[in-house]
Design an enzyme around this catalytic site. Structure first.
Site, PDB file in Angstrom:
ATOM      1  N   GLU A   1      -5.505  -8.640   0.673  1.00  0.00           N
ATOM      2  CA  GLU A   1      -6.244  -8.280   1.846  1.00  0.00           C
ATOM      3  C   GLU A   1      -7.637  -7.957   1.409  1.00  0.00           C
ATOM      4  O   GLU A   1      -8.012  -7.338   0.787  1.00  0.00           O
ATOM      5  CB  GLU A   1      -5.569  -7.137   2.378  1.00  0.00           C
ATOM      6  CG  GLU A   1      -4.192  -7.276   3.049  1.00  0.00           C
ATOM      7  CD  GLU A   1      -3.970  -5.955   3.881  1.00  0.00           C
ATOM      8  OE1 GLU A   1      -4.693  -5.010   4.186  1.00  0.00           O
ATOM      9  OE2 GLU A   1      -2.740  -5.890   4.078  1.00  0.00           O
TER      10      GLU A   1
ATOM     11  N   GLU B   1       0.917  -1.417   0.021  1.00  0.00           N
ATOM     12  CA  GLU B   1       0.132  -0.204   0.088  1.00  0.00           C
ATOM     13  C   GLU B   1       1.010   1.167  -0.153  1.00  0.00           C
ATOM     14  O   GLU B   1       0.820   2.011   1.036  1.00  0.00           O
ATOM     15  CB  GLU B   1      -1.028   0.037   1.205  1.00  0.00           C
ATOM     16  CG  GLU B   1      -1.890  -1.283   1.326  1.00  0.00           C
ATOM     17  CD  GLU B   1      -2.820  -1.092   2.377  1.00  0.00           C
ATOM     18  OE1 GLU B   1      -2.813  -0.546   3.244  1.00  0.00           O
ATOM     19  OE2 GLU B   1      -3.806  -2.205   2.270  1.00  0.00           O
TER      20      GLU B   1
HETATM   21  O1  IFM Z   1      -4.521  -3.163   8.914  1.00  0.00           O
HETATM   22  C1  IFM Z   1      -4.384  -2.746   7.793  1.00  0.00           C
HETATM   23  C2  IFM Z   1      -3.455  -3.356   6.946  1.00  0.00           C
HETATM   24  O2  IFM Z   1      -1.987  -2.957   7.835  1.00  0.00           O
HETATM   25  C3  IFM Z   1      -3.170  -2.506   5.603  1.00  0.00           C
HETATM   26  N1  IFM Z   1      -4.445  -2.883   4.781  1.00  0.00           N
HETATM   27  C4  IFM Z   1      -5.590  -2.299   5.752  1.00  0.00           C
HETATM   28  C5  IFM Z   1      -5.725  -3.035   6.932  1.00  0.00           C
HETATM   29  C6  IFM Z   1      -6.873  -2.644   7.841  1.00  0.00           C
HETATM   30  O3  IFM Z   1      -7.096  -1.079   7.839  1.00  0.00           O
END
Ligand code: IFM
Length: 470
Positions: free
Chosen positions: A366, A186
């Site tokens: 994710e 990210e």
């Molecule tokens: O917890 C975070 C993660 O570290 C990165 N992506 C989003 C998740 C939820 O906010």
């Protein structure tokens, strides 16, 4: 009830669970996983020679973390890693996506390496392999060595070269045992929340620094890929982006124009350089004098071909020219983070990426939700999370139906953990963590995921034996 626990089934869930109904059609070798990150779970902030990261420092800023907490202990995974690996194996997943703490491996970001840090991750990787789980390793999930921040962090081009050295060192020690290496998790979050709004570490508020940081993150990704390949790295290499479809709040010209710009800042600012070796003109115009310094050859380096692209998806983004959008207006379910539950946005996003860019195979790296869990008598009946995950798996299957090349799906997150500026109050885990005792308890969502995967694997075996018999 097949899974042995009670849930309010939505239609999607019924379909996914009922062996008599058609199951989501996912490819034969589809990789199912769970994900975590180093700072959010490891704790052991100063153990065995680890240096401070920017998040260790940021947590000490009064008011920076909602509950005043930090990552000193977190889920104590640095000590409990074997128990956690057993937990992962028990779920029946194919892969575990985790990140390495750069300052655990190189405490000041340059200079001496910390062998004990490398040893820890080597044990973790070997432990995964012993349990038949593929390691999906992320090099940078935000916890930059604090010493590098002293010289500007990601806004300084020198950090790019320090990152490449770190990537090479990790690969030399364990690369041959890793299924896939992600350079950065990210970059939008690191650049914008870290350097522009300052609500995340390192807490800087400068649009120019954010733009420069994003360019350096991308450049270091491209250079690391080239360098890793030169030294013979066999792992699949890629990057992970946080993406959402951006929709206008209304059909007015102003809202629509705002949505196009926001899409440029979130998605095209990363996808265009990675896949077209250029930055989008509209965002460059918006940045004006704050646009990053880009040296000759940088964009070609950033566009170095990847083996996979990871997409982290949680919700859509609705934008209005009149200011922030009220999520409660839509009437959709909203998670404990205040994010709308919008699974169709995942299909829309994946199909759009497949259509607009020459993407390699993609993973949802994710996906998951924070909900107000209740721990009662050793159980957490998190039907909202089960529904969320099931609906998003269906959304991936729908994208595949439309021709998108998807290789895997990973739940965020294995464990409840340190949710950055929100501290420990927001729980994303499919496994509940009691932070007083560090006891882990499988929530209904973990039990559901386990049953779902058993069913998926049984289906694959059935298909294989049918194919052999044919
Ligand atoms: O917890 C975070 C993660 O570290 C990165 N992506 C989003 C998740 C939820 O906010």
């Amino acid at each position: 009830m097949r899974a042995g626990f009670e849930l309010n089934f939505s239609n999607t869930l019924m379909r996914i669970f009922d062996p008599l109904s058609p199951q989501p059609r996912l490819p034969e070798n589809f990789v199912w996983g769970v994900a975590t990150s180093s700072f959010q779970i490891e704790g052991a902030a100063t153990a065995d020679g680890k240096g401070p990261s920017i998040w260790d420092t940021f947590c000490r800023v009064p008011g920076a973390i909602a509950d005043g907490s930090d990552g000193q202990i977190a889920c104590d995974h640095y000590k409990l890693w074997e128990e956690d690996l057993d937990l992962i194996a028990g779920l029946g997943v194919d892969a575990y996506r985790f990140s390495l703490s750069w300052p655990r491996i190189r405490p000041t970001g340059r200079g001496a390496w910390n062998e004990k840090g490398l040893d820890f991750y080597e044990r973790l990787v070997d432990g995964l392999l012993e349990r038949g789980i593929k390691p999906y390793l992320t090099l940078n999930h935000w916890d930059l060595p604090d010493a590098l921040q002293a010289s500007g962090g990601w806004a300084n081009r020198d950090t790019v070269h320090r990152f490449v050295e770190y990537a090479n060192a990790v690969d030399k020690r364990m690369g041959s045992r890793i299924a896939a290496i992600t350079t950065h998790n990210e970059p939008w979050v690191m650049a914008v929340l870290g350097y522009e709004t300052g609500i995340f570490a390192p807490g800087i508020k400068s649009r120019a620094a954010a733009a420069q940081a994003s360019h350096h993150l991308l450049l270091s990704h491209g250079l690391a890929l080239q360098s890793l390949r030169e030294q013979g790295c066999k792992a699949k290499l890629g990057i992970v982006l946080n993406l959402s479809p951006v929709q206008p709040a209304s059909e007015t010209a102003a809202d629509k124009a705002q949505a196009v710009l926001e899409d440029g800042k979130l998605l095209r600012w990363y996808m265009d350089p990675l896949f077209k070796a250029s930055y989008p003109d509209d965002v460059l115009r918006y940045l004006g004098a704050d646009a990053p310094v880009v040296c000759a050859g940088d964009l070609q380096t950033i566009a170095t071909p990847m083996d996979f692209l990871g997409v982290n998806y949680y919700s859509r983004s609705v934008v209005s020219a009149d200011g922030p959008w009220d999520v409660h207006k839509s009437g959709l379910e909203v998670t404990d983070m205040g994010w709308e539950v919008y699974p169709e946005g995942l299909t829309e996003l994946l199909v759009r990426m497949h259509r607009d860019y020459p993407v390699p195979p993609m993973y949802v790296t994710e996906n998951g939700g924070a909900f107000k869990d209740q721990y009662v008598n050793g159980r957490v009946h998190d039907a909202d999370r089960v529904r969320y995950i099931a609906q998003h798996i269906q959304a991936v299957a729908d994208a595949i139906e439309q021709g998108v090349n998807m290789e895997g799906y990973m739940v965020w997150s294995l464990l409840d953990n340190f949710e950055w500026a929100s501290g420990y109050a927001k729980r994303f885990g499919i496994v509940h963590v009691d932070y007083e005792t560090q006891r882990r308890t499988l929530k209904d969502s973990a039990l559901w995921y386990r049953s779902f995967l058993q069913h998926q694997h049984a289906e694959s075996l059935k298909q294989e034996s049918l194919a052999l018999g044919a």
